[in-house]
Design a protein around this motif. Structure first.
Motif, mmCIF file in Angstrom:
data_model
loop_
_atom_site.group_PDB
_atom_site.id
_atom_site.type_symbol
_atom_site.label_atom_id
_atom_site.label_comp_id
_atom_site.label_asym_id
_atom_site.label_seq_id
_atom_site.Cartn_x
_atom_site.Cartn_y
_atom_site.Cartn_z
ATOM 1 N N LEU A 118 -6.132 -7.031 -4.306
ATOM 2 C CA LEU A 118 -5.163 -5.937 -4.286
ATOM 3 C C LEU A 118 -5.599 -4.997 -3.163
ATOM 4 O O LEU A 118 -6.420 -4.109 -3.367
ATOM 5 C CB LEU A 118 -5.122 -5.187 -5.630
ATOM 6 C CG LEU A 118 -4.133 -4.022 -5.721
ATOM 7 C CD1 LEU A 118 -2.696 -4.489 -5.503
ATOM 8 C CD2 LEU A 118 -4.263 -3.300 -7.054
ATOM 9 N N PRO A 119 -5.093 -5.238 -1.944
ATOM 10 C CA PRO A 119 -5.533 -4.421 -0.805
ATOM 11 C C PRO A 119 -5.255 -2.936 -1.023
ATOM 12 O O PRO A 119 -4.296 -2.563 -1.700
ATOM 13 C CB PRO A 119 -4.689 -4.961 0.361
ATOM 14 C CG PRO A 119 -4.258 -6.323 -0.074
ATOM 15 C CD PRO A 119 -4.109 -6.249 -1.565
ATOM 16 N N ARG A 120 -6.111 -2.128 -0.463
ATOM 17 C CA ARG A 120 -5.931 -0.678 -0.568
ATOM 18 C C ARG A 120 -4.617 -0.286 0.083
ATOM 19 O O ARG A 120 -4.228 -0.850 1.096
ATOM 20 C CB ARG A 120 -7.094 0.017 0.145
ATOM 21 C CG ARG A 120 -7.283 1.437 -0.307
ATOM 22 C CD ARG A 120 -8.531 2.021 0.293
ATOM 23 N NE ARG A 120 -8.669 3.420 -0.097
ATOM 24 C CZ ARG A 120 -9.504 4.261 0.452
ATOM 25 N NH1 ARG A 120 -10.290 3.845 1.424
ATOM 26 N NH2 ARG A 120 -9.581 5.509 0.046
ATOM 27 N N PHE A 121 -3.933 0.663 -0.530
ATOM 28 C CA PHE A 121 -2.640 1.176 -0.061
ATOM 29 C C PHE A 121 -1.542 0.108 -0.117
ATOM 30 O O PHE A 121 -0.542 0.205 0.573
ATOM 31 C CB PHE A 121 -2.732 1.738 1.366
ATOM 32 C CG PHE A 121 -3.809 2.769 1.542
ATOM 33 C CD1 PHE A 121 -3.811 3.923 0.769
ATOM 34 C CD2 PHE A 121 -4.824 2.583 2.455
ATOM 35 C CE1 PHE A 121 -4.812 4.876 0.919
ATOM 36 C CE2 PHE A 121 -5.831 3.529 2.617
ATOM 37 C CZ PHE A 121 -5.815 4.675 1.841
ATOM 38 N N SER A 122 -1.749 -0.931 -0.922
ATOM 39 C CA SER A 122 -0.718 -1.962 -1.086
ATOM 40 C C SER A 122 -0.418 -2.135 -2.575
ATOM 41 O O SER A 122 -1.285 -1.920 -3.415
ATOM 42 C CB SER A 122 -1.206 -3.296 -0.504
ATOM 43 O OG SER A 122 -0.288 -4.334 -0.818
ATOM 44 N N ASP A 123 0.813 -2.513 -2.875
ATOM 45 C CA ASP A 123 1.173 -2.782 -4.274
ATOM 46 C C ASP A 123 1.184 -4.284 -4.568
ATOM 47 O O ASP A 123 1.541 -4.700 -5.658
ATOM 48 C CB ASP A 123 2.546 -2.190 -4.597
ATOM 49 C CG ASP A 123 3.663 -2.868 -3.805
ATOM 50 O OD1 ASP A 123 3.419 -3.210 -2.626
ATOM 51 O OD2 ASP A 123 4.754 -3.064 -4.371
ATOM 52 N N LEU A 124 0.792 -5.099 -3.586
ATOM 53 C CA LEU A 124 0.870 -6.547 -3.737
ATOM 54 C C LEU A 124 -0.438 -7.131 -4.290
ATOM 55 O O LEU A 124 -1.484 -7.077 -3.640
ATOM 56 C CB LEU A 124 1.212 -7.203 -2.404
ATOM 57 C CG LEU A 124 2.592 -6.835 -1.839
ATOM 58 C CD1 LEU A 124 2.786 -7.478 -0.476
ATOM 59 C CD2 LEU A 124 3.700 -7.249 -2.804
ATOM 60 N N TYR A 125 -0.347 -7.674 -5.488
ATOM 61 C CA TYR A 125 -1.492 -8.265 -6.186
ATOM 62 C C TYR A 125 -1.412 -9.781 -6.029
ATOM 63 O O TYR A 125 -0.393 -10.390 -6.351
ATOM 64 C CB TYR A 125 -1.423 -7.880 -7.660
ATOM 65 C CG TYR A 125 -2.536 -8.407 -8.535
ATOM 66 C CD1 TYR A 125 -3.790 -7.800 -8.551
ATOM 67 C CD2 TYR A 125 -2.326 -9.497 -9.371
ATOM 68 C CE1 TYR A 125 -4.800 -8.259 -9.375
ATOM 69 C CE2 TYR A 125 -3.334 -9.965 -10.203
ATOM 70 C CZ TYR A 125 -4.568 -9.341 -10.205
ATOM 71 O OH TYR A 125 -5.571 -9.797 -11.032
ATOM 72 N N THR A 126 -2.482 -10.378 -5.494
ATOM 73 C CA THR A 126 -2.533 -11.823 -5.312
ATOM 74 C C THR A 126 -3.518 -12.416 -6.305
ATOM 75 O O THR A 126 -4.677 -11.986 -6.368
ATOM 76 C CB THR A 126 -2.966 -12.190 -3.879
ATOM 77 O OG1 THR A 126 -2.024 -11.643 -2.950
ATOM 78 C CG2 THR A 126 -3.033 -13.703 -3.699
ATOM 79 N N HIS B 221 -6.074 2.737 -7.066
ATOM 80 C CA HIS B 221 -6.035 1.310 -6.758
ATOM 81 C C HIS B 221 -7.027 0.517 -7.615
ATOM 82 O O HIS B 221 -6.734 -0.553 -8.125
ATOM 83 C CB HIS B 221 -6.332 1.181 -5.256
ATOM 84 C CG HIS B 221 -6.905 -0.108 -4.829
ATOM 85 N ND1 HIS B 221 -8.259 -0.341 -4.786
ATOM 86 C CD2 HIS B 221 -6.323 -1.260 -4.418
ATOM 87 C CE1 HIS B 221 -8.481 -1.575 -4.366
ATOM 88 N NE2 HIS B 221 -7.324 -2.145 -4.132
ATOM 89 N N SER C 137 4.373 -7.697 -6.671
ATOM 90 C CA SER C 137 4.172 -6.255 -6.716
ATOM 91 C C SER C 137 3.732 -5.828 -8.113
ATOM 92 O O SER C 137 4.299 -6.284 -9.117
ATOM 93 C CB SER C 137 5.468 -5.533 -6.343
ATOM 94 O OG SER C 137 5.333 -4.141 -6.575
ATOM 95 N N THR D 34 1.748 -13.919 -5.296
ATOM 96 C CA THR D 34 1.588 -12.551 -4.810
ATOM 97 C C THR D 34 2.809 -11.772 -5.273
ATOM 98 O O THR D 34 3.935 -12.112 -4.910
ATOM 99 C CB THR D 34 1.488 -12.508 -3.267
ATOM 100 O OG1 THR D 34 0.352 -13.268 -2.852
ATOM 101 C CG2 THR D 34 1.348 -11.077 -2.769
#
Length: 200
Positions: free
Chosen positions: A135-143, A26, A165, A163
């Motif tokens: 980019l939260p941990r365990f997430s593919d969503l980048y803001t 990540h 992926s 936001t």
């Protein structure tokens, strides 16, 4: 003219050595994206404002200087006993005080910011940008968020963000497809530039 220049710049950047991230890490993904965002924003004529970084470095230097004075004081033990006791007694105060200031700066000013800028040279606006990312941990969503460095200014624009992926910008081998990423970030900068300004 600006669009043509931006697209040629993004093509040049894409032709350089490819940026590769470990897709299982990540932090590696976020680092590559944040680094690229900084390059894109500065390519638009924004100059990085490093005052916050300098303040943090100064505070860190003071803490190190205090430790070095205690370590390399010219008198040897037991002659320096009182001095060492004083340093040991004052250490929690110095550490808490300077560390407290650092944490205050991080939580009130920096937050998720990856870049502070001055206004572009020749621009009518009097404020730079603060660019933030998540980019939260365990997430593919980048803001990615672009806002004014001085929200109270009359020339401050409304914050804009997207936001998306990260899978849209990376190939299977972890190489960043810079052309696609540049296009999205430049579109966000353009959106910020045309957002209606605040009314006083």
């Amino acid at each position: 003219m600006q669009e043509k220049k931006s697209s040629s710049t993004s093509t040049e950047m894409a032709n350089k050595n490819p940026k590769k991230a470990n897709l299982l890490d990540h932090h590696s993904i976020k680092h590559i994206l944040d680094e690229s965002v900084s390059e894109i924003v500065t390519s638009r004529g924004y100059v990085e404002d490093v005052r916050m970084s300098n303040v943090r470095l100064l505070l860190g230097t003071i803490i190190i200087a205090i430790a070095l004075v205690a370590q390399f004081y010219k008198k040897k033990f037991p002659e320096n006993r009182d001095f060492l006791i004083g340093c040991i007694a004052l250490y929690p105060f110095y550490f808490c005080f300077f560390n407290g200031i650092l944490q205050l700066i991080i939580h009130t000013k920096e937050k998720n910011a990856i870049l502070f800028t001055y206004p572009p040279e020749g621009s009518f606006t009097s404020t730079g940008l603060v660019v933030s990312s998540k980019l939260p941990r365990f997430s593919d969503l980048y803001t990615l968020t672009v806002a004014s460095a001085d929200p109270k200014s009359i020339s401050a624009g409304q914050p804009v963000e997207f936001t998306k992926s990260v899978t849209q910008w990376f190939a299977k081998d972890g190489v960043l497809v810079e052309g696609l990423f540049w296009k999205d970030v430049l579109a966000l900068l353009d959106e910020y530039a045309i957002e209606p300004k605040k009314k006083k």
